[in-house]
Design an enzyme around this catalytic site. Structure first.
Site, PDB file in Angstrom:
ATOM      1  N   LYS A   1       0.840  -1.208   0.000  1.00 10.00           N
ATOM      2  CA  LYS A   1       0.000   0.000   0.000  1.00 10.00           C
ATOM      3  C   LYS A   1       0.873   1.255   0.000  1.00 10.00           C
ATOM      4  CE  LYS A   1      -3.775  -2.407   2.383  1.00 10.00           C
ATOM      5  NZ  LYS A   1      -4.461  -2.652   3.685  1.00 10.00           N
TER       6      LYS A   1
ATOM      7  N   GLN B   1      -4.226  -1.256  10.024  1.00 14.05           N
ATOM      8  CA  GLN B   1      -4.212  -2.587   9.417  1.00 14.05           C
ATOM      9  C   GLN B   1      -4.790  -3.610  10.393  1.00 14.05           C
ATOM     10  OE1 GLN B   1      -3.455  -3.156   6.217  1.00 14.05           O
ATOM     11  NE2 GLN B   1      -3.809  -5.352   6.377  1.00 14.05           N
TER      12      GLN B   1
ATOM     13  N   ASP C   1     -10.890   3.125   4.734  1.00 16.29           N
ATOM     14  CA  ASP C   1     -11.291   1.716   4.708  1.00 16.29           C
ATOM     15  C   ASP C   1     -12.813   1.566   4.649  1.00 16.29           C
ATOM     16  OD1 ASP C   1      -9.377  -0.345   4.646  1.00 16.29           O
ATOM     17  OD2 ASP C   1      -8.772   0.023   6.716  1.00 16.29           O
TER      18      ASP C   1
HETATM   19  N1  GUN Z   1      -6.880  -6.606   6.717  1.00 18.67           N
HETATM   20  C1  GUN Z   1      -7.335  -7.361   5.703  1.00 18.67           C
HETATM   21  N2  GUN Z   1      -7.981  -6.604   4.801  1.00 18.67           N
HETATM   22  C2  GUN Z   1      -7.932  -5.344   5.255  1.00 18.67           C
HETATM   23  C3  GUN Z   1      -8.429  -4.110   4.748  1.00 18.67           C
HETATM   24  O1  GUN Z   1      -9.061  -4.002   3.702  1.00 18.67           O
HETATM   25  N3  GUN Z   1      -8.150  -3.022   5.514  1.00 18.67           N
HETATM   26  C4  GUN Z   1      -7.486  -3.096   6.678  1.00 18.67           C
HETATM   27  N4  GUN Z   1      -7.282  -1.967   7.367  1.00 18.67           N
HETATM   28  N5  GUN Z   1      -7.021  -4.222   7.186  1.00 18.67           N
HETATM   29  C5  GUN Z   1      -7.245  -5.338   6.468  1.00 18.67           C
END
Ligand code: GUN
Length: 293
Positions: free
Chosen positions: A53, A97, A120
């Site tokens: 990311k 995350q 998110d």
């Molecule tokens: N862990 C797995 N998928 C995601 C996501 O889309 N966003 C976040 N913040 N954590 C994750």
């Protein structure tokens, strides 16, 4: 043979669009979109995702910062960090995350993120706006699934979409997105899950099947209707002695049998996966644009 929906290519198209719009935004307003990542603990998969990311942010011309906190971080320290980013004018998006260590209350953390910075789309305020059909920051994987359908020529309008899986990250939001009376949606949606007494009863009636239960190759070709469009969200590691690292990645759908009956299908990897990051970039740009209106 089924059309293979190329998520990598479609994700790159979106990234190119976002990069172009970011250049314009910077010229017009002097604003550089800023995204803050918070990573608590040493989960290897999470580290890989956050690195990917961060690299995407560089490609877009975004500012990004990654706050790495140890596994034993007190909940309050994490909450304080979120408050700091909530107040920072150069940060337009905040991403914590998941999963978080067990001693931290996930709901409490997600609810502290300012909804306007919730790239998110996990804050209950944004979830509520999504359900009632208002414009909002939508969760990235579900929004990516909608883009995949539209851009691959498989508009869900009027179709029966069957979602298998009911997570807050994928199943519930994708059902709500595709149900809306809006362009690119307008589907009849059924939400099934692995608790169903007879899963095939639901999967057989799908014009579009979205598999998001996180169980390797559970959906097989014999459970599907001829000419179905299959979107496979699963990423599962299974042993593969012939592979260099000893494993391979498979979806929630058994690709070989499903691709024999499907009209179109996403591969794993290279289907839904790349869309998540592309949509995160799109959400961050959107948050940055809204910040000066
Ligand atoms: N862990 C797995 N998928 C995601 C996501 O889309 N966003 C976040 N913040 N954590 C994750």
């Amino acid at each position: 043979m089924a059309q293979i929906i190329d998520g990598k290519k479609i994700a790159q198209e979106i990234r190119n669009e976002v990069r172009g719009e970011t250049t314009l935004l910077k010229e017009m307003s002097g604003i550089t979109p800023g995204l803050a990542f918070i990573l608590v603990g040493e989960n290897p998969a999470s580290q890989v995702y956050v690195n990917m990311k961060g690299k995407a942010c560089e490609e877009m011309g975004f500012y990004s910062i990654t706050e790495r906190m140890p596994e034993n971080t007190p909940e309050q320290a994490l909450l304080n960090k979120i408050q700091e980013f909530n107040a920072a004018s150069n940060i337009h998006g905040i991403l914590v995350q998941l999963p978080l260590p067990k001693h931290i209350n996930e709901a409490k953390v997600l609810e502290l993120i300012r909804p306007s910075k919730d790239v998110d789309g996990f804050h209950p305020y944004n979830v509520g706006k999504l359900v009632v059909g208002e414009d909002t920051l939508k969760p990235c994987t579900p929004a990516g699934i909608q883009e995949l359908l539209i851009r691959s020529g498989n508009d869900p309008k009027g179709k029966h979409v069957v979602v298998v899986g009911r997570s807050n990250i994928v199943g519930k939001p994708v059902a709500n997105i595709l149900l809306q009376k809006q362009a690119g949606a307008n589907a009849v949606v059924t939400v099934a899950h692995t608790g169903a007494a007879d899963l095939t009863r639901y999967t057989k009636t799908a014009d579009v099947l979205i598999a998001a239960m996180g169980k390797a190759e559970v959906i097989t070709g014999d459970m599907l209707k001829e000419s179905v469009v299959v979107i496979d969200v699963g990423v599962n590691r299974v042993d593969d002695p012939s592979a260099k690292n000893g494993y391979k990645l498979v979806g929630d759908v058994h690709f070989e049998s499903a691709s024999k009956v499907a009209k179109a299908i996403t591969p794993v990897p290279g289907g839904v996966g790349p869309m998540t990051i592309a949509m995160l970039m799109k959400n961050t740009l959107k948050a940055a644009k809204s910040s000066f209106r």
